[in-house]
Scaffold this active site. Structure first.
Site, PDB file in Angstrom:
ATOM      1  N   HIS A  57      38.627 -14.435   1.306  1.00 32.92           N
ATOM      2  CA  HIS A  57      37.801 -15.280   0.437  1.00 32.92           C
ATOM      3  C   HIS A  57      38.393 -15.335  -0.972  1.00 32.92           C
ATOM      4  O   HIS A  57      38.582 -16.417  -1.539  1.00 32.92           O
ATOM      5  CB  HIS A  57      36.375 -14.730   0.397  1.00 32.92           C
ATOM      6  CG  HIS A  57      35.460 -15.472  -0.517  1.00 32.92           C
ATOM      7  ND1 HIS A  57      34.578 -16.431  -0.077  1.00 32.92           N
ATOM      8  CD2 HIS A  57      35.291 -15.423  -1.867  1.00 32.92           C
ATOM      9  CE1 HIS A  57      33.918 -16.936  -1.103  1.00 32.92           C
ATOM     10  NE2 HIS A  57      34.329 -16.335  -2.211  1.00 32.92           N
ATOM     11  N   HIS A  73      43.412 -21.880  -4.394  1.00 31.00           N
ATOM     12  CA  HIS A  73      42.820 -23.042  -5.082  1.00 31.00           C
ATOM     13  C   HIS A  73      43.377 -23.127  -6.508  1.00 31.00           C
ATOM     14  O   HIS A  73      43.752 -24.204  -6.990  1.00 31.00           O
ATOM     15  CB  HIS A  73      41.291 -22.861  -5.103  1.00 31.00           C
ATOM     16  CG  HIS A  73      40.526 -24.105  -5.421  1.00 31.00           C
ATOM     17  ND1 HIS A  73      39.151 -24.164  -5.419  1.00 31.00           N
ATOM     18  CD2 HIS A  73      40.925 -25.361  -5.769  1.00 31.00           C
ATOM     19  CE1 HIS A  73      38.749 -25.387  -5.735  1.00 31.00           C
ATOM     20  NE2 HIS A  73      39.808 -26.121  -5.956  1.00 31.00           N
ATOM     21  N   TYR A  93      26.174 -20.332  -3.422  1.00 28.89           N
ATOM     22  CA  TYR A  93      26.817 -19.613  -2.314  1.00 28.89           C
ATOM     23  C   TYR A  93      26.331 -20.157  -0.978  1.00 28.89           C
ATOM     24  O   TYR A  93      27.091 -20.239  -0.013  1.00 28.89           O
ATOM     25  CB  TYR A  93      26.530 -18.109  -2.405  1.00 28.89           C
ATOM     26  CG  TYR A  93      27.461 -17.382  -3.338  1.00 28.89           C
ATOM     27  CD1 TYR A  93      28.731 -17.002  -2.928  1.00 28.89           C
ATOM     28  CD2 TYR A  93      27.083 -17.083  -4.640  1.00 28.89           C
ATOM     29  CE1 TYR A  93      29.596 -16.339  -3.783  1.00 28.89           C
ATOM     30  CE2 TYR A  93      27.935 -16.419  -5.503  1.00 28.89           C
ATOM     31  CZ  TYR A  93      29.201 -16.047  -5.072  1.00 28.89           C
ATOM     32  OH  TYR A  93      30.054 -15.404  -5.928  1.00 28.89           O
TER      33      TYR A  93
END
Length: 723
Positions: free
Chosen positions: A482, A489, A658
């Site tokens: 994660h 990114h 989230y």
């Protein structure tokens, strides 16, 4: 060894040679430079001559340049072992935040931005977005208020909130509490955890005892494996009270946020914060969270009843009384026991197949295949070669840190992408969770040349020992994937302005790209390729493993399989959604509490709200697990909000992100990747269509273009077994 051309990046990495004095001095220098940039625009431009090129572009270019240093100045407080350096970093961040507040309320600059917007020039889409956001930010920072007492009060609040944020996070980073236990009280906790605990000195009151901290490598194994419920209870309550100096800070923050929002004409802070996110209104968020809570309630109760039955049987087998309750400190223990007993899943065994170093190597290979990247670790003489000072130690902030230069592969043009840093082990004063930090953003400079990003993963995994490398539980593998997703990114984003670089998206989208990549940790072929039994890494590890095997009742083979066996993978995959409703109800507790404190009906309501009691009672109502209040300790027994850095560090009225991001991430995975997770064509499309965009365009547009339609929650509910 990497080819020569991949060992000479065209841009030097940042250096980490600051002193306590230089950090504060550099912050003041940056502040002065930016002040001059703003003054220069005001001196040279009038509302009549104002345009994007004369007003917004020079300010954006100054912002780009400042970010090359400012992010690192604030980063030291999360990673430095030197207390004075951490303090200076906090002071520098405070100075810069206060300056940004002043800058964001400059009426003279706002008048020029306003005039530029009204010109209605034809601009490229990213520049148009920057102009519109810049204009709106001035209004949201108080310039919609008339000059006078209200605006001054708003400015005071902004400054105080900045101070609270820095102090709150500093308290969490500096926290070093723990509890002393006898070895008997820690019965069941894995031996490799116990061997790493500090021992009480002979002759002291703690002689023969072990010091258990609240850092993750100590905390989680204890909550999962300690057979003594009183031990788990003591640890859980103490962990919820480890930063009680943050209790008044949290209260002050939510009260001030509410006051500031009302000054701007919003009904509450949630309305102010959510307005420019994908959800747009608090009502949308409340509806999403409420529907999900209703949908999960029955499944959560069913899971809880099964765990209660397991607890009853366990206590009866040990001859201990059962009071019929299922406590917060029971959950990790019986959740783990259920996986072992009902699914024959041994997380300790699985961890043996995921040594940290080979797991990272495997993850990077996945990203190389999917996105067309090459990761080259920079070690030894190569560090000296690329360091601006010629000293390799200057390009890392601690000896444990790994640094990689990242490149496009030949198919993508072999260009340089940026730098990736890994800081993976706990130490005193270090940020205590797992997170990705941007160190330097990417952007296009005033000279038209691209600046490449630098990004850091800061985690807290168990340190290696002579007999064992650092081994990752499966949930830690997911965490690493994660956070590395955020890092990717940050690396592959290509925007004109640093404002929109990488993870600088709206908060209810920012988690989606990383959450989507978690799916690879549940794909059998990828788990197989990621795995490598630690005993096959060296003769020393093999000997230690064999010694451990010989002490067991049913020792297995003398050499373990190199890769994780298929039957173990099958068992793991079958557990993906075991007690999933309870997990998501825990996330709902955080999200609903966040909305509760940021969405009061009146200012008087938030001033009077018993925040800790609200946190604890909401948890009880939503998760249906008992806390110490069931034992007569009252609802103020713990202060979990004081340890909840997210709500002070940017996720205020945004923790729902989230869960909403999970909707987007599951939709993307099911639609594009589920059939073939390693499809390089889909991987490239995702890289260039989603990750590269950063926040440079509306996130819903990014999603819709990638999916070929508007996103929907069908896949999310299907994954949870609710559809």
């Amino acid at each position: 060894m990497a080819p020569e051309k991949l060992r000479r990046p065209p841009q030097a990495p940042p250096v980490f040679t600051a002193t306590a004095q230089s950090i504060v001095a550099d912050a003041k220098r940056l502040i002065e430079s930016t002040r001059q940039a703003h003054d220069g625009v005001v001196a040279a431009v009038t509302p009549e001559t104002a345009s994007f090129a004369s007003v917004v572009r020079p300010l954006a270019q100054d912002e780009n340049t400042m970010a090359l240093e400012s992010h690192i100045l604030g980063f030291y407080q999360a990673v430095s072992t030197d207390q004075t350096l951490r303090d200076a970093s906090s002071e520098a961040e405070k100075l810069m935040d206060e300056f940004f507040i002043e800058t964001a309320m400059r009426e003279d600059v706002f008048a020029l931005v306003d005039a530029a917007l009204k010109k209605g020039e034809s601009l490229d889409p990213e520049s148009r977005r920057l102009l519109e956001k810049e204009h709106k930010d001035y209004i949201r920072n108080g310039l919609g208020l008339p000059a006078g007492p209200k605006r001054e009060r708003f400015k005071e609040i902004k400054k105080r909130l900045s101070q609270i944020s820095i102090e709150f996070q500093k308290n969490l980073n500096e926290e070093n509490d723990g509890l002393w236990f006898t070895p008997a009280e820690l019965d069941g906790v894995p031996a490799d955890v116990l061997s790493g605990l500090k021992k009480g000195e002979e002759g002291s009151e703690h002689a023969g005892k072990l010091w258990l901290t609240f850092k993750y490598p100590d905390l989680f194994p204890t909550m999962k494996y300690a057979t003594n419920a009183e031990t788990r209870k003591a640890v859980m309550i103490a962990n919820e009270n480890k930063c009680n100096q943050n209790v008044p800070l949290f209260r002050e923050a939510v009260v001030l946020r509410d006051e500031a929002a009302r000054l701007l004409g919003y009904p509450n802070h949630a309305a102010f914060r959510i307005e420019d996110k994908m959800a747009k209104t608090p009502e949308t968020v409340d509806s999403f969270l409420g529907d999900l809570r209703a949908d999960l309630a029955a499944g959560g109760e069913k899971e809880r009843q099964a765990l209660v039955a397991m607890k009853k049987a366990d206590l009866e087998a040990r001859g201990e009384p059962f009071d019929g309750r299922y406590y917060l400190w029971d959950h990790r223990f019986y959740d783990r026991l259920m996986l072992e007993k009902d699914y024959q899943l041994d997380h300790q065994l699985i961890a043996e197949y995921f040594p940290l170093s080979t797991t990272i190597e495997g993850m990077l290979k996945i990203f190389e295949e999917l996105f067309g990247l090459v990761f080259v670790e920079v070690t030894g003489a190569d560090r000296h070669q690329i360091a601006p000072s010629g000293k390799g130690e200057d390009i890392v902030w601690h000896e444990d840190v790994q640094v990689f230069s990242v490149w496009d592969d030949e198919g993508e043009g072999s260009g340089f992408v940026g730098y990736l840093y890994l800081d993976l082990f706990p130490r005193d004063g270090k940020y205590g969770h797992a997170a990705n930090f941007n160190l330097q953003p990417g952007f296009v400079g005033a000279d038209g040349q691209r600046r490449y990003p630098a990004t850091a993963l800061v985690c807290n995994f168990t340190k290696p020992t002579p007999k064992k490398p650092s081994l990752l539980k499966h949930d830690e593998v997911v965490t690493l994937f994660h956070e590395l997703g955020h890092g990717i990114h940050d690396l592959v984003s290509k925007t004109i302005y640093s404002r929109f670089h990488g993870t600088s998206t709206v908060r209810d989208f920012v988690e989606a790209p990383s959450q989507m990549l978690e799916n690879w940790c549940w794909t059998p072929s990828q788990l197989k390729s990621l795995s490598r039994h630690y005993a096959t890494l060296s003769p020393e590890y093999l000997t230690a493993w064999q010694e451990q095997q010989s002490t067991q009742d049913n020792p297995t083979a003398t050499t373990p399989p190199q890769h994780i066996p298929d039957e173990v993978i099958d068992k793991l995959i079958r557990t993906k959604h075991v007690n999933d409703a309870l997990f998501n109800l825990r996330q709902l507790h955080f999200g609903i509490f966040d909305m509760k404190v940021h969405q009061p009906a009146s200012h008087a309501e938030i001033e009077a709200l018993p925040i800790s009691a609200t946190y604890n009672t909401l948890r009880k109502q939503i998760t249906q697990m008992d806390g110490p209040e069931a034992l007569g300790r009252g609802d103020e027994w713990g202060h979990g909000e004081a340890t909840f850095g997210h709500l002070i560090g940017g996720y205020d009225a945004g923790y729902y992100g989230y869960l909403s991001s999970q909707v987007y991430s599951t939709d993307m995975f099911y639609t594009v990747f589920k059939a073939n997770p390693m499809d390089p064509v889909a991987g490239r499309r995702y890289r260039y269509g989603v990750l590269e965009k950063g926040g440079s365009q509306d996130e819903m547009k990014t999603l819709t273009e990638f999916l070929g339609r508007e996103p929907n929650p069908t896949a999310f509910y299907k994954e949870l077994g609710l559809a």
